[in-house]
Design an enzyme around this catalytic site. Structure first.
Site, PDB file in Angstrom:
ATOM      1  N   TRP A  13       0.810  -1.221   0.000  1.00 44.59           N
ATOM      2  CA  TRP A  13       0.000   0.000   0.000  1.00 44.59           C
ATOM      3  C   TRP A  13       0.841   1.269   0.000  1.00 44.59           C
ATOM      4  CZ3 TRP A  13      -4.741  -0.470   3.822  1.00 44.59           C
ATOM      5  CH2 TRP A  13      -5.522  -1.559   3.433  1.00 44.59           C
ATOM      6  N   GLU A 174      11.480  -6.364  -8.870  1.00 49.29           N
ATOM      7  CA  GLU A 174      10.766  -5.152  -9.262  1.00 49.29           C
ATOM      8  C   GLU A 174      11.712  -4.227 -10.021  1.00 49.29           C
ATOM      9  OE1 GLU A 174       7.188  -4.549  -6.413  1.00 49.29           O
ATOM     10  OE2 GLU A 174       8.887  -3.462  -5.619  1.00 49.29           O
ATOM     11  N   GLY A 180       5.233   2.031 -10.810  1.00 51.52           N
ATOM     12  CA  GLY A 180       4.419   3.246 -10.824  1.00 51.52           C
ATOM     13  C   GLY A 180       4.442   4.000 -12.144  1.00 51.52           C
ATOM     14  N   GLY A 242       1.537  -2.622  -6.266  1.00 50.91           N
ATOM     15  CA  GLY A 242       1.468  -1.306  -5.626  1.00 50.91           C
ATOM     16  C   GLY A 242       0.114  -0.669  -5.836  1.00 50.91           C
ATOM     17  N   GLY A 243       0.049   0.288  -6.760  1.00 55.24           N
ATOM     18  CA  GLY A 243      -1.167   1.070  -6.983  1.00 55.24           C
ATOM     19  C   GLY A 243      -2.442   0.250  -7.110  1.00 55.24           C
TER      20      GLY A 243
END
Ligand code: 13P
Length: 260
Positions: A13, A174, A180, A242-243
């Site tokens: 998060w 990653e 992102g 993530g997002g």
């Protein structure tokens, strides 16, 4: 040898969601994640949310993780959180995320201390590695990843497996340029990195049996629309999201895709 590794999806998060927002998001997520079997699912909210989220997750099969920690058990380290504290709250901890390396001075050495401390306190580390765009374009991905893996795992002894063929240590590949940005790696490209660089490096350290048993996740712009491509790959065992982990309508289909 083929080892069947249980797929694993974690939502990172990052620095999003207050306690009230976290409660709401998790309550919305539980119904769509609970019924999905054959995949481990873990939420990694910010520290202040952990206690509230732990309470909501009680009795579910959804795991909880933190996003960082200090390596000491206790001490005069203002602003830090120790593995002893986390062990009361959660089962997993993300370590060495590229944002921590880039903005907070994390090095392979500090990641190594944290990995050892996490394991010593019964937490399962999700150790993040990945090359920057510059390193990728310079053709140094292999050297960068080998250094991060070897450096992060100096003197690391892995604990007993909890299930046959499974090790309580997870790697997240990653690529920094994919985080992102909306520009995910190709699934074949990411798989090649895992099979040609990451697992062979793990094998040098721990032997091939453990290298085959470690779950390796892909992270970087994973969303509902591209997740299944990654999970079809032979060496990718899930995702660090993530997002898209902040939206039920994105995260739930990703978890479902990993369940196959
Ligand atoms: P995004 O999924 O937002 O690209 O972030 C990936 C990540 O950093 C997960 O740890």
């Amino acid at each position: 040898m083929t080892t069947k590794r249980t797929p694993f999806i974690a939502g990172n998060w990052k620095m999003y969601k207050t306690i009230a927002e976290a409660r709401q998001l998790v309550s919305e997520m539980i119904p769509s994640l609970q019924g999905v079997s054959g995949v481990e699912k873990v939420l990694c909210p910010p520290f202040p949310d952990l206690l509230a989220v732990k309470a909501i997750l009680e009795g579910t099969e959804i795991g909880l993780g933190a996003q960082n920690m200090h390596w000491e058990s206790a001490g005069a380290f203002t602003g830090e959180v120790s593995p002893v504290m986390l062990a009361e709250l959660c089962q997993y901890v993300i370590l060495g995320h590229s944002e921590r390396r880039a903005y907070f001075g994390e090095t392979d050495e500090t990641v190594n201390r944290k990995v050892k401390a996490a394991i010593a306190h019964g937490l399962i580390p999700i150790m993040c590695i990945g090359e920057t765009l510059q390193e990728n374009e310079a053709g140094t991905t292999q050297q960068v990843l080998e250094k991060q893996i070897m450096g992060g795992l100096v003197d690391v002894t892995l604990p007993e497996a909890t299930q046959p063929g499974e090790v309580n240590f997870i790697v997240a590949y990653e690529p920094v340029w994919a985080i992102g940005t909306g520009k995910a790696a190709t699934s074949q490209g990411a798989n090649a990195v895992v099979s040609d660089i990451i697992r062979p490096t793990l094998a040098k350290i721990f032997g091939s049996q453990i290298a085959e048993a470690v779950r390796v996740l892909y992270g970087g712009s994973v969303k509902a629309s591209n997740a299944s491509e990654f999970f079809k790959q032979s060496d990718i065992d899930g995702a660090l999201v993530g997002g898209a982990s902040l939206k039920v309508e994105e995260f739930a289909p990703i978890v479902q895709a990993a369940a196959g």
